[in-house]
Design a protein around this motif. Structure first.
Motif, PDB file in Angstrom:
ATOM      1  N   SER A 229       0.839  -1.191   0.000  1.00 37.18           N
ATOM      2  CA  SER A 229       0.000   0.000   0.000  1.00 37.18           C
ATOM      3  C   SER A 229       0.877   1.245   0.000  1.00 37.18           C
ATOM      4  O   SER A 229       1.901   1.303   0.683  1.00 37.18           O
ATOM      5  N   VAL A 230       0.471   2.228  -0.800  1.00 37.42           N
ATOM      6  CA  VAL A 230       1.054   3.571  -0.748  1.00 37.42           C
ATOM      7  C   VAL A 230      -0.112   4.490  -0.427  1.00 37.42           C
ATOM      8  O   VAL A 230      -0.948   4.773  -1.285  1.00 37.42           O
ATOM      9  N   GLY A 231      -0.201   4.925   0.825  1.00 33.80           N
ATOM     10  CA  GLY A 231      -1.393   5.615   1.266  1.00 33.80           C
ATOM     11  C   GLY A 231      -2.563   4.654   1.240  1.00 33.80           C
ATOM     12  O   GLY A 231      -2.498   3.536   1.750  1.00 33.80           O
ATOM     13  N   SER A 232      -3.658   5.067   0.610  1.00 37.78           N
ATOM     14  CA  SER A 232      -4.849   4.211   0.529  1.00 37.78           C
ATOM     15  C   SER A 232      -4.913   3.429  -0.768  1.00 37.78           C
ATOM     16  O   SER A 232      -5.920   2.788  -1.060  1.00 37.78           O
ATOM     17  N   GLU A 233      -3.843   3.473  -1.572  1.00 37.74           N
ATOM     18  CA  GLU A 233      -3.822   2.767  -2.844  1.00 37.74           C
ATOM     19  C   GLU A 233      -3.003   1.483  -2.743  1.00 37.74           C
ATOM     20  O   GLU A 233      -1.963   1.448  -2.086  1.00 37.74           O
ATOM     21  N   VAL A 261       6.977  -1.905 -16.641  1.00 36.73           N
ATOM     22  CA  VAL A 261       7.920  -1.094 -15.873  1.00 36.73           C
ATOM     23  C   VAL A 261       9.189  -0.822 -16.671  1.00 36.73           C
ATOM     24  O   VAL A 261       9.742   0.281 -16.640  1.00 36.73           O
ATOM     25  N   GLN A 262       9.658  -1.819 -17.412  1.00 36.20           N
ATOM     26  CA  GLN A 262      10.920  -1.656 -18.137  1.00 36.20           C
ATOM     27  C   GLN A 262      10.816  -0.647 -19.284  1.00 36.20           C
ATOM     28  O   GLN A 262      11.814  -0.084 -19.715  1.00 36.20           O
ATOM     29  N   SER A 263       9.593  -0.395 -19.753  1.00 40.96           N
ATOM     30  CA  SER A 263       9.444   0.620 -20.786  1.00 40.96           C
ATOM     31  C   SER A 263       9.629   2.020 -20.216  1.00 40.96           C
ATOM     32  O   SER A 263       9.826   2.977 -20.961  1.00 40.96           O
ATOM     33  N   GLN A 264       9.606   2.124 -18.871  1.00 35.22           N
ATOM     34  CA  GLN A 264       9.757   3.433 -18.234  1.00 35.22           C
ATOM     35  C   GLN A 264      11.054   3.549 -17.428  1.00 35.22           C
ATOM     36  O   GLN A 264      11.656   4.622 -17.363  1.00 35.22           O
ATOM     37  N   ALA A 265      11.473   2.449 -16.803  1.00 39.12           N
ATOM     38  CA  ALA A 265      12.694   2.487 -15.991  1.00 39.12           C
ATOM     39  C   ALA A 265      13.922   2.014 -16.759  1.00 39.12           C
ATOM     40  O   ALA A 265      15.045   2.142 -16.270  1.00 39.12           O
ATOM     41  N   GLY A 266      13.712   1.444 -17.946  1.00 42.26           N
ATOM     42  CA  GLY A 266      14.829   0.963 -18.744  1.00 42.26           C
ATOM     43  C   GLY A 266      14.858  -0.550 -18.796  1.00 42.26           C
ATOM     44  O   GLY A 266      14.345  -1.243 -17.910  1.00 42.26           O
ATOM     45  N   SER A 279       6.709   0.721   0.215  1.00 42.28           N
ATOM     46  CA  SER A 279       6.288   2.114   0.317  1.00 42.28           C
ATOM     47  C   SER A 279       7.233   2.826   1.275  1.00 42.28           C
ATOM     48  O   SER A 279       7.357   2.444   2.443  1.00 42.28           O
ATOM     49  N   VAL A 280       7.909   3.862   0.765  1.00 43.20           N
ATOM     50  CA  VAL A 280       8.871   4.615   1.571  1.00 43.20           C
ATOM     51  C   VAL A 280       8.631   6.103   1.336  1.00 43.20           C
ATOM     52  O   VAL A 280       8.831   6.606   0.231  1.00 43.20           O
ATOM     53  N   ASN A 281       8.166   6.794   2.374  1.00 46.31           N
ATOM     54  CA  ASN A 281       7.925   8.239   2.274  1.00 46.31           C
ATOM     55  C   ASN A 281       7.017   8.606   1.104  1.00 46.31           C
ATOM     56  O   ASN A 281       7.255   9.589   0.394  1.00 46.31           O
ATOM     57  N   GLY A 282       5.982   7.828   0.893  1.00 48.49           N
ATOM     58  CA  GLY A 282       5.027   8.138  -0.154  1.00 48.49           C
ATOM     59  C   GLY A 282       5.462   7.758  -1.547  1.00 48.49           C
ATOM     60  O   GLY A 282       4.732   8.011  -2.514  1.00 48.49           O
ATOM     61  N   GLN A 283       6.628   7.153  -1.673  1.00 51.73           N
ATOM     62  CA  GLN A 283       7.105   6.699  -2.971  1.00 51.73           C
ATOM     63  C   GLN A 283       7.113   5.171  -3.003  1.00 51.73           C
ATOM     64  O   GLN A 283       7.259   4.510  -1.977  1.00 51.73           O
ATOM     65  N   VAL A 294      20.384  -8.045  -8.581  1.00 50.30           N
ATOM     66  CA  VAL A 294      19.233  -7.317  -8.065  1.00 50.30           C
ATOM     67  C   VAL A 294      19.330  -5.858  -8.511  1.00 50.30           C
ATOM     68  O   VAL A 294      20.367  -5.220  -8.359  1.00 50.30           O
ATOM     69  N   TYR A 295      18.212  -5.338  -9.035  1.00 47.25           N
ATOM     70  CA  TYR A 295      18.170  -3.966  -9.540  1.00 47.25           C
ATOM     71  C   TYR A 295      17.063  -3.189  -8.813  1.00 47.25           C
ATOM     72  O   TYR A 295      16.058  -3.769  -8.387  1.00 47.25           O
ATOM     73  N   HIS A 296      17.240  -1.875  -8.711  1.00 49.71           N
ATOM     74  CA  HIS A 296      16.368  -1.030  -7.897  1.00 49.71           C
ATOM     75  C   HIS A 296      15.894   0.175  -8.699  1.00 49.71           C
ATOM     76  O   HIS A 296      16.665   0.787  -9.446  1.00 49.71           O
ATOM     77  N   SER A 297      14.602   0.517  -8.539  1.00 51.81           N
ATOM     78  CA  SER A 297      14.036   1.711  -9.161  1.00 51.81           C
ATOM     79  C   SER A 297      13.025   2.331  -8.206  1.00 51.81           C
ATOM     80  O   SER A 297      12.550   1.673  -7.272  1.00 51.81           O
ATOM     81  N   ILE A 298      12.693   3.596  -8.452  1.00 54.20           N
ATOM     82  CA  ILE A 298      11.716   4.317  -7.625  1.00 54.20           C
ATOM     83  C   ILE A 298      10.640   4.907  -8.525  1.00 54.20           C
ATOM     84  O   ILE A 298      10.939   5.553  -9.546  1.00 54.20           O
ATOM     85  N   ARG A 299       9.394   4.673  -8.138  1.00 51.57           N
ATOM     86  CA  ARG A 299       8.265   5.323  -8.809  1.00 51.57           C
ATOM     87  C   ARG A 299       7.838   6.507  -7.960  1.00 51.57           C
ATOM     88  O   ARG A 299       7.364   6.342  -6.839  1.00 51.57           O
ATOM     89  N   ALA A 300       8.014   7.708  -8.484  1.00 51.29           N
ATOM     90  CA  ALA A 300       7.681   8.921  -7.747  1.00 51.29           C
ATOM     91  C   ALA A 300       6.166   9.102  -7.666  1.00 51.29           C
ATOM     92  O   ALA A 300       5.392   8.418  -8.353  1.00 51.29           O
ATOM     93  N   ALA A 301       5.737  10.041  -6.825  1.00 50.67           N
ATOM     94  CA  ALA A 301       4.307  10.269  -6.633  1.00 50.67           C
ATOM     95  C   ALA A 301       3.611  10.688  -7.921  1.00 50.67           C
ATOM     96  O   ALA A 301       2.409  10.467  -8.082  1.00 50.67           O
ATOM     97  N   ASP A 302       4.365  11.284  -8.860  1.00 56.04           N
ATOM     98  CA  ASP A 302       3.752  11.703 -10.125  1.00 56.04           C
ATOM     99  C   ASP A 302       3.711  10.581 -11.164  1.00 56.04           C
ATOM    100  O   ASP A 302       3.301  10.795 -12.306  1.00 56.04           O
ATOM    101  N   GLY A 303       4.151   9.367 -10.782  1.00 56.83           N
ATOM    102  CA  GLY A 303       4.075   8.212 -11.666  1.00 56.83           C
ATOM    103  C   GLY A 303       5.291   7.974 -12.524  1.00 56.83           C
ATOM    104  O   GLY A 303       5.334   6.991 -13.266  1.00 56.83           O
TER     105      GLY A 303
END
Length: 429
Positions: A229-233, A261-266, A279-283, A294-303
């Motif tokens: 969950s990220v907030g109520s989503e 996801v790979q079309s946006q994060a590479g 979910s970390v600080n709303g992200q 292992v690879y890491h990416s972040i989806r910001a609040a704006d998507g």
């Protein structure tokens, strides 16, 4: 029977926002308190004064409060439903509803004095008790899903067969769960390869499984699902045909279409075999296993998504990864990796600063085991982890807020049948 009006969360938030801007609304000019005698008059009209009434009409207790409003205004701190709470507890929640929505929330208000009363019903009342965190655990056993709860004192409930409550979706593959307030959202791959979703509500009742694929789009060859969950989503990841897909279930129950996801994060260097999210600080932070790394990416609040970063290059090499799990604790992201055919387990963290803690061997915590899957969750600020082993056990361990670990112990799996090769853990209030 007259009943209080349903007011959505959006309406309540909009009213609060207008008040903050100095715009006077009808609710803002209404009574903000009422005496016990006034509430008794309201209850006499709403429910003939029966504070434990539950007629099945969607409204509960002496003041006929909807379950939505009970949850929204903090009633779960007292009981799962208004009719299960005391008269005082119902009135305390009604006071919050009155202050926010006004006397018009009750069609019985006229003639009771509710709109004009300004008396605090319990001027010396004890504050609501702090909610108690629980760990919700799912186990895939023999193709079925089983559920248990670990409470704040460390006691476990027995495992119960979820299908008996939600309907049978066939032999189950990957399972995941995520807590949103007091509810537990369950995501699972059904026997037909589709992804399904159900909710265990805070009162212990289950909703039926719904087909996510029919709403978010169909995926082929789904091998892994993850949920957080990220907030109520509710955010859901799915590994399908070696690629990683993401969707969101909004608070109103609608789903976005699965996005690649790979079309946006590479692009990743190899097929994805495992993935997890936190979910970390709303992200939304995401990790994926591709080609044993292992690879890491972040989806910001704006998507928008950040480019993939190689975790091993930042936190040290843990060997050929087979599974990964992650959870947010405060502003940090905690990660657990199983590698080398499941014979090794490591823990690390990405701190709020963006720096990575070196990966450390968990052998002192879990012993010498071979795992088929790992899962972690934040529960009351601590990291709780499950490790499914090849000898048909599930181990549970806790990393405390001071960084020390409580050694892994085997979960009592009474009630679970068949081989269990996957588990998921989440925290709820």
């Amino acid at each position: 029977m007259p009943r209080p009006a349903r007011t959505s969360r959006l309406t309540a938030l909009a009213t609060a926002s207008l008040a903050a801007l100095g715009v006077v609304t009808a609710a803002a000019g209404s009574a903000h308190a009422a005496s016990v005698a006034t509430w008794d008059r309201v209850a006499q009209c709403e429910s003939t004064g029966n504070w434990s009434i539950n007629t099945g009409n969607g409204y509960y207790g002496g003041l006929q409060i909807s379950l939505h409003n009970w949850r929204y205004y903090g009633g779960l701190n007292y009981a799962a439903r208004p009719d299960l709470a005391t008269k005082q507890q119902q009135i305390l929640i009604a006071e919050k509803l009155l202050a926010d929505q006004g006397a018009g929330a009750w069609s019985c208000a006229p003639g009771t004095g509710l709109a004009t009363d300004r008396t605090d019903p319990y001027p010396a009342s004890t504050p609501a008790p702090a909610p108690s965190w629980k760990a919700q655990v799912l186990v895939n056993g023999g193709g079925g899903i089983f559920h248990a709860i670990r409470d704040a004192s460390g006691n476990w409930s027995g495992f119960a067969n979820v299908a008996a409550q939600t309907g049978d979706i066939g032999p189950v593959g990957s399972v995941a769960d995520a807590g949103i307030n007091g509810d537990t959202h369950v995501v699972a791959v059904g026997g037909n390869g589709d992804i399904y979703h159900a909710v265990r509500f805070a009162d212990g009742q289950w909703g039926a499984f719904g087909d996510v694929s029919s709403q978010a789009g169909s995926l082929s060859s789904v091998t892994k699902v993850s949920a957080v969950s990220v907030g109520s989503e509710l955010n859901v990841l799915a590994v399908a045909s070696g690629r990683l897909f993401h969707t969101v279930r909004h608070a109103d129950g609608t789903w976005t279409a699965f996005g690649d996801v790979q079309s946006q994060a590479g692009l990743l260097p190899a097929a994805v075999t495992s993935a997890s999210e936190a979910s970390v600080n709303g992200q939304l932070q995401v990790v994926a296993v591709a080609g044993g790394r292992v690879y890491h990416s972040i989806r910001a609040a704006d998507g928008t998504w950040s480019a993939w970063g190689d975790v091993y290059s930042m936190a040290g090499d843990a060997g050929v990864a087979t599974d990964v799990a992650m959870a947010g604790t405060g502003a940090d992201m905690q990660i657990v990796i199983a590698s080398n055919g499941g014979t090794k387990q490591y823990h690390g963290a990405r701190l709020a600063s963006g720096q990575w803690m070196p990966l450390s061997d968990l052998a002192p915590v879990v012993g010498s085991i071979t795992t088929t899957s790992v899962s972690v969750a934040s529960v009351a600020g601590e990291l709780q982890a499950t490790f499914v082993t090849t000898d048909n056990r599930i181990l549970h361990a806790i990393r405390h807020t001071d960084g020390s670990w409580q050694n892994a112990t085997a979960i009592n799996l009474t009630g679970v049948y068949g081989n269990h090769y996957a588990a998921s853990i989440t925290g709820t209030l």
